[in-house]
Design an enzyme around this catalytic site. Structure first.
Site, mmCIF file in Angstrom:
data_model
loop_
_atom_site.group_PDB
_atom_site.id
_atom_site.type_symbol
_atom_site.label_atom_id
_atom_site.label_comp_id
_atom_site.label_asym_id
_atom_site.label_seq_id
_atom_site.Cartn_x
_atom_site.Cartn_y
_atom_site.Cartn_z
ATOM 1 N N HIS A 176 52.502 41.635 46.997
ATOM 2 C CA HIS A 176 53.974 42.373 46.546
ATOM 3 C C HIS A 176 54.688 41.723 47.498
ATOM 4 C CE1 HIS A 176 51.535 44.709 43.869
ATOM 5 N NE2 HIS A 176 52.479 44.705 43.013
ATOM 6 N N ASP A 247 49.682 37.457 37.420
ATOM 7 C CA ASP A 247 50.438 38.569 37.891
ATOM 8 C C ASP A 247 51.617 38.448 37.788
ATOM 9 O OD1 ASP A 247 50.323 41.155 38.896
ATOM 10 O OD2 ASP A 247 49.085 40.537 40.520
#
Length: 335
Positions: A176, A247
């Site tokens: 992230h 993702d």
């Protein structure tokens, strides 16, 4: 195809326009989109009503710290609870994980949502993003839990998504926020991180989500937009015939592909079926990026939830009460 994020608890006019786009195949919901069971069901119905074609409505409802719907839903423990239980009672731990899967999937389906992106089958080896989301560190133990969890989700009428291929658990960085590089050779990955994915595919998992991790001894680019990982290994060598998700392309590790259009193109060109665009501020540019592409939104038809009872039917189901009682024991182990 794209699965997009929306900003709030009701659709805006702009979001209704996005749903008209041929490439928009679904919506992923987050805590920002949640107020109550009733509101989620209404939002799901509104999404379907606003779109000219079926939409796949998704969420991450894993349990532990990754549980987007909370008030009115079972407080699901993280998966590592089962791994710790496994050391004392392997059969009991696998049975409990199977019920966790059924309970999670049943509540999500009762809300009109098709798919929770689960299970996490990464190895629990200290990754900052994975942590207690993983069952265990041992590949064979995780493989056993993967089979049980896929079975539990299927029994609730929900497709299962293995994540994060080919394994996010053995690097430290959280994708992230940072790039993540795993220097191990393919032979080691095959004997370790890929073992649960093999088990999940054999158990009939319907989808796989890719990791934004780079494995330079296997391919130069992150797995999420690597033709070798997606087509050469996952599809050709491992025989996976289901849906491949990227993702979220808003994550820091995805920026290596370039701007938004470059990220979308890289993932689709490499063999992803669906690109996740979780941040609403990236949706407009992502939809523009796929103009002119031939896209088959019906490829997601097999992921649409089956046999939902609704909340009244679920609350009347004896298995639901039993599963929630078992959940109390799982929470005690967590404590």
């Amino acid at each position: 195809m794209l699965v997009i994020g929306i900003a709030g608890r009701e659709l805006t006019a702009q979001e209704r326009d996005w749903l008209q786009h041929d490439a928009c195949a679904g919506v992923i919901l987050f805590t920002r989109n949640f107020a109550s069971r009733e509101q989620v069901a209404e939002l799901s119905a509104a999404i379907r009503a606003a779109a000219p074609r079926p939409q796949l409505i998704c969420v991450d409802q894993e349990g532990g710290r990754v549980q987007r719907f909370r008030e009115g839903y079972s407080a699901l423990p993280p998966l590592d609870v089962f791994g710790r239980h496994h050391a004392q009672d392997p059969r009991g731990a696998l049975a409990a994980a199977r019920e966790h899967a059924w309970l999670m999937a049943s509540e999500v389906r009762a809300s009109g949502v098709d798919l929770s992106f689960a299970p996490v089958v990464d190895l629990g080896r200290g990754n900052l993003a994975i942590g207690d989301r993983a069952f265990a560190a041992d590949p064979e133990v995780v493989a056993d839990f993967t089979r049980a969890y896929v079975e539990g989700m299927h029994s609730a009428g929900m497709a299962a998504t293995l994540k994060h291929f080919p394994g996010h658990g053995s690097v430290r960085e959280d994708t992230h926020f940072d790039a993540a590089i795993d220097q191990r050779p393919l032979e080691v990955l095959r004997s370790e991180d890929l073992v649960p994915f093999v088990a999940g595919i054999e158990a009939g998992a319907d989808a796989v989500m890719l990791a934004h991790v780079t494995y330079p001894q296997v391919a130069p680019e992150p797995a999420g937009y690597s033709p070798r990982w997606i087509n050469g290994i996952l599809r050709d060598e491992m025989g996976f015939r289901g849906v491949v998700f990227s993702d979220d392309i808003g994550m820091a590790a995805a920026h290596s592909a370039g701007g938004v259009k470059a990220r979308v193109d890289a993932h689709l060109d490499a063999g992803c079926d669906v690109v996740l665009v979780c941040h609403p501020e990236l949706v407009e540019e992502s939809l523009a990026a796929v103009e002119g592409r031939r896209l088959n939104t019906m490829a997601l038809a097999g992921l649409v939830g089956r046999g939902a009872l609704g909340w009244d039917g679920l609350l009347a189901d004896g298995r639901y009460g039993s599963a929630r009682a078992d959940l109390g024991g799982q929470r005690e182990r967590q404590a």
